[in-house]
Design a protein around this motif. Structure first.
Motif, short mmCIF file in Angstrom:
data_model
loop_
_atom_site.label_atom_id
_atom_site.label_comp_id
_atom_site.label_asym_id
_atom_site.label_seq_id
_atom_site.Cartn_x
_atom_site.Cartn_y
_atom_site.Cartn_z
N GLN A 113 -68.47 -20.34 -43.80
CA GLN A 113 -68.32 -20.24 -45.22
C GLN A 113 -68.06 -21.39 -45.99
N ARG A 114 -68.49 -21.45 -47.01
CA ARG A 114 -68.42 -22.75 -47.94
C ARG A 114 -67.04 -23.02 -48.18
N GLU A 115 -66.50 -24.08 -48.09
CA GLU A 115 -65.28 -24.42 -48.26
C GLU A 115 -64.24 -23.98 -47.35
N ASP A 135 -66.72 -12.84 -49.67
CA ASP A 135 -67.68 -13.95 -49.87
C ASP A 135 -69.05 -13.97 -48.92
N GLU A 138 -73.16 -15.97 -48.91
CA GLU A 138 -73.35 -17.26 -49.26
C GLU A 138 -74.75 -17.89 -48.53
#
Ligand SMILES: [Zn+2]
Ligand SMILES: [Zn+2]
Ligand SMILES: [Zn+2]
Ligand SMILES: [Zn+2]
Ligand SMILES: [Zn+2]
Ligand SMILES: [Zn+2]
Ligand SMILES: [Zn+2]
Ligand SMILES: [Zn+2]
Lengths: 162, 162
Positions: A113-115, A135, A138
């Motif tokens: 997952q981004r971030e 989320d 992505e």
């Protein structure tokens, strides 16, 4: 010999993709946090689909597969081990040793997952991804992200070994 | 091709025994407490001597060997990987990933001493055998017992990975 019917390389890989259709359910070994040795990677990936073993079972010849993969493979191509072509009837599939299951479940993946990018144990990965909530779109690669419209339990090697 | 010079099977095994002479220093995978899957065993044994990896190093091609085995092998037969025949100069041998070293050191062996049979982690095996003191002559098999007239440190995969 008994290996003659095994299709090599790419052709086999394409076949198998059509048989297992597990890309959205299983995890890619590229998610592993550490650069593990080649032979070790082979030992923790399914000899049918090449994903990280999900609910693994062991053949009489000692090879490992996701339970769903070897069952689908056997129905499509007959009861032979995909790795060595020895007889491999569904009735003789057994849970791998507990010590091995502990090692598998303790492998650390990097959350895609981004971030986030956190290191997460395989046996906590489903819950971790679930906690990221909405989320889910992505666009991580094959086997990299949470499956679409499914639970996360399919990530867990639910079989505790024996 | 590059593999042509590799001797197959038994002949190679006899060669290698004469090159490494590690039988009394290394541990046999038959000491492992659990019946681990075939591919996993391959991943934790030396691709030169077939003992449990002792102070392992990794080749650029990702194969693993005891440090002393690959150095002796390279001096005797040239700088090629014994598993896949790709170039393998001593200068490019690297420590395996820490995560792998942790898994290796955590493998549980059964103490071969009569009237013990305890399960002991690989990284505690040397000290455990040492504690048995003078009972070193009980005639366990290849790689099974403490080495004669040596310390026990050779059992430890001293390389902590990196
Ligand atoms: Zn799969
Ligand atoms: Zn699979
Ligand atoms: Zn097999
Ligand atoms: Zn995350
Ligand atoms: Zn050895
Ligand atoms: Zn060795
Ligand atoms: Zn190699
Ligand atoms: Zn003991």
């Amino acid at each position: 010999g008994g290996r003659a019917w095994l299709k090599p390389g790419l052709q086999r890989a394409l076949w198998v993709k059509n048989i297992t259709r597990c890309k959205s359910e299983h995890l890619s070994p590229t998610l592993l946090l550490d650069r593990l040795p080649a032979d070790f990677l082979r030992a923790v990936t399914c000899q049918v689909c090449d994903h990280l073993l999900a609910d693994p079972v062991q053949s009489p010849c000692g090879h490992l597969f996701c339970r769903t993969c070897i069952l689908k493979y056997g129905r499509a191509l007959g009861p032979r081990c995909p790795a060595c072509a020895l007889p491999c009837p569904a009735s003789e599939l057994a849970p791998p040793a507990k010590a091995f299951m502990g090692i598998l479940q303790g492998l650390v993946l990097r959350c895609p997952q981004r971030e986030c990018g956190e290191g997460v144990r395989l046996d906590a990965y489903g819950a971790h991804c679930h906690a990221h909530g909405g989320d889910e779109d992505e666009g991580v690669g094959e086997g990299g992200g949470p499956p679409q419209g499914r639970g996360f339990d399919c990530y867990l090697p639910v079989n505790k070994g024996g």
